[in-house]
Design a protein around this motif. Structure first.
Motif, PDB file in Angstrom:
ATOM      1  N   LEU A 258      -2.585  17.835 -44.539  1.00 36.09           N
ATOM      2  CA  LEU A 258      -1.458  18.773 -44.600  1.00 36.09           C
ATOM      3  C   LEU A 258      -0.471  18.437 -43.479  1.00 36.09           C
ATOM      4  CD1 LEU A 258      -2.664  20.571 -42.140  1.00 36.09           C
ATOM      5  CD2 LEU A 258      -3.472  22.057 -43.935  1.00 36.09           C
ATOM      6  N   ARG A 259       0.803  18.835 -43.703  1.00 36.03           N
ATOM      7  CA  ARG A 259       1.836  18.504 -42.723  1.00 36.03           C
ATOM      8  C   ARG A 259       1.761  19.497 -41.568  1.00 36.03           C
ATOM      9  NH1 ARG A 259       6.578  19.310 -40.921  1.00 36.03           N
ATOM     10  NH2 ARG A 259       6.909  21.304 -41.927  1.00 36.03           N
ATOM     11  N   LEU A 260       1.749  18.958 -40.343  1.00 35.39           N
ATOM     12  CA  LEU A 260       1.721  19.861 -39.192  1.00 35.39           C
ATOM     13  C   LEU A 260       3.041  20.614 -39.109  1.00 35.39           C
ATOM     14  CD1 LEU A 260       0.101  17.729 -36.336  1.00 35.39           C
ATOM     15  CD2 LEU A 260      -0.974  19.501 -37.740  1.00 35.39           C
ATOM     16  N   TYR A 263       5.773  23.413 -34.463  1.00 40.45           N
ATOM     17  CA  TYR A 263       5.175  23.780 -33.160  1.00 40.45           C
ATOM     18  C   TYR A 263       3.819  23.102 -32.990  1.00 40.45           C
ATOM     19  CZ  TYR A 263       2.249  27.228 -35.625  1.00 40.45           C
ATOM     20  OH  TYR A 263       1.354  27.839 -36.465  1.00 40.45           O
ATOM     21  N   GLN A 264       3.119  22.873 -34.110  1.00 44.93           N
ATOM     22  CA  GLN A 264       1.810  22.186 -34.003  1.00 44.93           C
ATOM     23  C   GLN A 264       2.045  20.722 -33.603  1.00 44.93           C
ATOM     24  OE1 GLN A 264       0.599  23.196 -38.025  1.00 44.93           O
ATOM     25  NE2 GLN A 264      -1.178  24.340 -37.262  1.00 44.93           N
ATOM     26  N   GLN A 265       3.054  20.128 -34.183  1.00 47.73           N
ATOM     27  CA  GLN A 265       3.395  18.735 -33.847  1.00 47.73           C
ATOM     28  C   GLN A 265       3.754  18.656 -32.363  1.00 47.73           C
ATOM     29  OE1 GLN A 265       2.938  16.173 -35.922  1.00 47.73           O
ATOM     30  NE2 GLN A 265       3.379  14.943 -34.086  1.00 47.73           N
ATOM     31  N   GLY A 286      -2.995  28.564 -36.192  1.00 49.25           N
ATOM     32  CA  GLY A 286      -3.078  27.150 -36.569  1.00 49.25           C
ATOM     33  C   GLY A 286      -3.592  26.251 -35.461  1.00 49.25           C
ATOM     34  N   LYS A 287      -4.391  26.779 -34.551  1.00 48.58           N
ATOM     35  CA  LYS A 287      -4.924  25.963 -33.437  1.00 48.58           C
ATOM     36  C   LYS A 287      -5.910  24.927 -33.970  1.00 48.58           C
ATOM     37  CE  LYS A 287      -6.492  29.542 -31.219  1.00 48.58           C
ATOM     38  NZ  LYS A 287      -5.986  30.577 -32.165  1.00 48.58           N
ATOM     39  N   THR A 288      -6.770  25.357 -34.923  1.00 53.46           N
ATOM     40  CA  THR A 288      -7.792  24.431 -35.443  1.00 53.46           C
ATOM     41  C   THR A 288      -7.121  23.269 -36.152  1.00 53.46           C
ATOM     42  OG1 THR A 288      -9.259  26.320 -35.728  1.00 53.46           O
ATOM     43  CG2 THR A 288      -9.858  24.294 -36.877  1.00 53.46           C
ATOM     44  N   VAL A 289      -6.136  23.571 -36.981  1.00 52.87           N
ATOM     45  CA  VAL A 289      -5.425  22.492 -37.689  1.00 52.87           C
ATOM     46  C   VAL A 289      -4.702  21.606 -36.688  1.00 52.87           C
ATOM     47  CG1 VAL A 289      -3.476  22.051 -39.250  1.00 52.87           C
ATOM     48  CG2 VAL A 289      -5.219  23.741 -39.858  1.00 52.87           C
TER      49      VAL A 289
HETATM   50  N1  LIG Z   1       0.226  23.103 -40.821  1.00 51.20           N
HETATM   51  C1  LIG Z   1      -0.379  23.942 -41.678  1.00 51.20           C
HETATM   52  N2  LIG Z   1      -0.100  23.878 -43.009  1.00 51.20           N
HETATM   53  C2  LIG Z   1      -0.710  24.702 -43.873  1.00 51.20           C
HETATM   54  N3  LIG Z   1      -1.622  25.656 -43.535  1.00 51.20           N
HETATM   55  C3  LIG Z   1      -1.918  25.759 -42.217  1.00 51.20           C
HETATM   56  C4  LIG Z   1      -1.329  24.918 -41.223  1.00 51.20           C
HETATM   57  N4  LIG Z   1      -1.834  25.269 -40.010  1.00 51.20           N
HETATM   58  C5  LIG Z   1      -2.713  26.278 -40.238  1.00 51.20           C
HETATM   59  N5  LIG Z   1      -2.755  26.572 -41.561  1.00 51.20           N
HETATM   60  C6  LIG Z   1      -3.612  27.593 -42.204  1.00 51.20           C
HETATM   61  O1  LIG Z   1      -3.514  28.801 -41.435  1.00 51.20           O
HETATM   62  C7  LIG Z   1      -4.817  29.397 -41.318  1.00 51.20           C
HETATM   63  C8  LIG Z   1      -5.182  29.508 -39.841  1.00 51.20           C
HETATM   64  O2  LIG Z   1      -5.233  28.194 -39.321  1.00 51.20           O
HETATM   65  P1  LIG Z   1      -6.277  27.855 -38.156  1.00 51.20           P
HETATM   66  O3  LIG Z   1      -7.666  28.167 -38.606  1.00 51.20           O
HETATM   67  O4  LIG Z   1      -5.957  26.496 -37.681  1.00 51.20           O
HETATM   68  O5  LIG Z   1      -5.832  28.942 -37.079  1.00 51.20           O
HETATM   69  P2  LIG Z   1      -6.581  29.259 -35.727  1.00 51.20           P
HETATM   70  O6  LIG Z   1      -5.556  29.587 -34.698  1.00 51.20           O
HETATM   71  O7  LIG Z   1      -7.541  28.180 -35.397  1.00 51.20           O
HETATM   72  O8  LIG Z   1      -7.374  30.552 -36.128  1.00 51.20           O
HETATM   73  P3  LIG Z   1      -8.576  31.162 -35.265  1.00 51.20           P
HETATM   74  O9  LIG Z   1      -7.992  31.474 -33.900  1.00 51.20           O
HETATM   75  O10 LIG Z   1      -9.005  32.357 -36.018  1.00 51.20           O
HETATM   76  O11 LIG Z   1      -9.602  30.078 -35.225  1.00 51.20           O
HETATM   77  C9  LIG Z   1      -5.798  28.491 -42.050  1.00 51.20           C
HETATM   78  O12 LIG Z   1      -6.016  29.007 -43.361  1.00 51.20           O
HETATM   79  C10 LIG Z   1      -5.088  27.167 -42.140  1.00 51.20           C
HETATM   80  O13 LIG Z   1      -5.447  26.477 -43.315  1.00 51.20           O
END
Ligand SMILES: Nc1ncnc2c1ncn2[C@@H]1O[C@H](COP(=O)(O)OP(=O)(O)OP(=O)(O)O)[C@@H](O)[C@H]1O
Length: 621
Positions: A258-260, A263-265, A286-289
């Protein structure tokens, strides 16, 4: 009444002088009442009364202020929307105390302030008091001192040479020592000067830390003592920059599916430049992604540390779902499974055990990811912070632990990245929860007298278990009748009682795993709209998303749980709300206020209301 034009005034100067609306608001502030006359305005500005009158007329034409004639010759002027003046953000700096008082700060201001200051206090009329401490400047996520000073000037609206001098000295102090790898492969502690090495490092470190001096400002160090060295010097007021050149493991081929987000980038780029860091963002942001983005960017063998086996399984699923990695590329190392692969997921507990330590230590990991990194400083997990790795990435929504060793996290893992929650809320990636404290009266006299006659834990439990909260829970559920709601409780018998009173299932640590997952799935599918959960919901178990969190008791012993629970309602889905019930006039009320100040410092809107024991609103179809 005619007003002589000042002699030096140029005759054809334009009498209607451009005047900023803000200047009018400032003048209204200064006169201390919500209106002013043209004469008063001219006294507060360098305009003549005629120019002031002409300027006011111009602004009135734009509709921002109104005019009221009060006599033959005098009119008063007042803002069309009085809230414009009373709710306006105002920043007052006290440089000597290194304190900033902000009236009605907006989201972005609060997010900026949280990058170099800490919220000390809030009052009910929207005032926030921030303090600038050493560790806040040391941990500031800016890439340069100029960036940090620019943020400060932007927030403070003024330059304070005295304060900036102090900030500069603290910024430089955090760059007096660094760890590096000598070209012959051993680790060196380098001081900015001979004095620092001679008068600070050598007296504080012993032979277990320093092997031998290399020069007056460099020492060969014991590789296994790097975490100790960093902590010792940090506590002496000298954070150490870690520029060691560690090998990455075998390269791994990994693509993101998936595309970052921008802010994730940005987070990933800053992380790869810095070599270490902690992604700090609200749950669901979106920290995990973003961490997967960092893994793909580093391309080295990766060790992922998580607090529980459930989260290990969840990471595996997310990796297979969002990247080109397959199940065979991913190993798990904990009580249930022992396999080491290019990407290995292990629990902190296992990583901290001696008998497993050498397995991890013998591998040169390209990257270690500490999920829920606020766990690392606790004794069991501190050991994992020494693991050899080239890049160290932490993920957390709440970089604060009960013992307030927030700085430990940033020392052990790396500086915070992405603390600007304001943008995340504004861009809708995370819905900003509305956190409301409701002060609840006692359910009956007996409970109140029981509370007064006890102390310590019993006293806390008496306030927390006040049956007056049951009506308030019913009321909150009825107010949000369409929302999926989680009711958090601290005490099992309270959980049973509330579960029965609102006819909703109760899940606690004693609930068998299979039943717990079944209820969570029914809740996720919408077959259940309310669950009562005990601490099992705090972390480690991925609670289902909810639009409403009611904390009936147990914001727990730590602010982290408070924020973690707020996070449960922060998922980017509709209006997230969090209602916290505290028994009025008890220590619970004070405690809850302290918890909420922490959340407010991270940009979350906190309001407070008095709950009256009233009939819940009728169900509307
Ligand atoms: N770049 C992205 N494109 C599409 N979906 C995204 C993207 N980044 C995050 N998501 C979606 O948003 C949701 C939360 O993402 P993620 O689990 O990375 O958040 P998190 O901050 O790690 O959450 P937590 O703190 O609960 O662990 C997930 O369903 C993930 O698939």
């Amino acid at each position: 009444m005619t007003v002589e034009e000042p002699a030096d005034r140029d005759d054809d100067s334009d009498a209607t002088t451009e005047l900023e609306l803000d200047a009018v608001y400032d003048a209204i502030d200064a006169v201390g009442r919500p209106h002013l006359t043209a004469t008063e305005l001219s006294r507060k500005t360098d305009l003549t009364p005629d120019e002031a009158r002409a300027a006011l007329e111009g602004i009135a034409d734009d509709g921002d202020i109104e005019r009221q004639d009060v006599s033959e010759v005098e009119s008063v002027w007042y803002p069309t929307d009085i809230a414009e003046v009373t709710d306006r953000e105002r920043v007052v700096l006290f440089p000597d105390r290194r304190e900033v008082v902000v009236e009605h700060p907006d989201q972005f201001t609060r997010a900026q302030l949280s990058q170099f200051a800490r919220l000390q206090d809030t009052n009910r009329s929207g005032g926030y008091v921030y303090e600038l401490r050493e560790e806040d400047i040391w941990a500031a996520p800016h890439e340069s001192l100029e960036d940090l000073l620019a943020t400060m000037r932007d927030v403070l609206g003024e330059r304070s040479p005295h304060l900036e001098e102090w900030v500069t000295s603290q910024w430089e102090r955090a760059r007096k020592f660094r760890l590096k790898t000598h070209e012959d492969g051993y680790v060196v502690l380098e001081a900015e000067s001979d004095d620092l090495m001679g008068n600070v490092a050598r007296p504080k470190l012993d032979d277990d830390h320093l092997r031998a001096p290399i020069s007056d400002s460099e020492s060969w160090v014991n590789e296994d003592a790097t975490a100790e060295i960093k902590r010792t010097l940090y506590e002496a007021g000298y954070p150490v920059r870690d520029d060691r050149d560690l090998e990455t493991g075998d390269a791994i081929e990994m693509d993101l599916r998936l595309r970052l987000r921008d802010y994730q980038q940005d987070w990933v780029e800053r992380f790869t430049e810095q070599g270490s860091g902690v992604f700090v963002g609200p749950p669901g942001s979106g920290k995990t992604v973003a961490a997967m983005g960092a893994m793909a960017a580093i391309g080295g063998e990766t060790l992922i540390l998580v607090p529980s086996r459930e989260l290990a399984t969840q990471w595996r699923d997310e990796l297979v779902r969002h990247t080109s990695l397959t199940d065979d590329d991913i190993g798990e190392y904990h009580g249930g499974e022992k396999s080491i692969c290019p990407v290995t997921i292990a629990t902190y507990r296992t990583a901290g055990m001696d008998r497993h330590r050498k397995l991890f230590d013998q591998r040169k990991w390209g990257l270690i990811v500490y999920d829920e990194v606020h766990h690392v400083p606790s004794p069991i997990h501190r050991r994992s912070a020494d693991l050899q790795t080239k890049h160290r990435l932490g993920l957390t929504a709440t970089p604060t632990r009960e013992s307030d060793d927030e700085e430990e996290i940033f020392t052990l893992v790396g500086p915070p990245i992405g603390t600007d929650w304001g943008k995340l809320f504004d861009e809708g990636y995370v819905s900003e929860p509305e956190v409301e404290i409701r002060l609840v009266p006692w359910g009956n006299e007996t409970e109140q007298s029981e509370y007064s006659s006890t102390s310590g834990h019993d006293r806390r439990q008496a306030a927390a278990s006040n049956t007056g909260k049951v009506d308030e829970i019913r009321y909150a559920l009825a107010e949000n009748h369409a929302a999926k709601a989680l009711v958090f409780i601290e005490y099992l018998d309270q959980g049973e009682a509330i579960s029965e009173a609102i006819d909703a299932p109760f899940i606690s640590g004693e609930t068998p795993h299979a039943r717990r997952e079944k209820l969570f799935d029914e809740f996720r599918r919408g077959e259940l709209d309310t669950l009562v959960v005990s601490r099992v919901g705090d972390e480690g178990i991925d609670l289902p998303d909810a639009e409403l969190a009611i904390v009936a008791s147990g914001l727990g012993g730590s602010r982290r749980q408070g924020a973690q629970r707020a996070g449960r309602t922060m998922r980017p889905a509709g209006d997230a709300r969090m209602v916290i019930l505290a028994t009025r006039g008890t220590t619970e009320e004070d405690f809850v206020r302290r918890q909420m100040r922490h959340l407010a410092s991270k940009g979350i809107r906190v309001t407070e209301t008095e709950a009256e024991a009233v009939e819940p609103p009728a169900e509307t179809e």
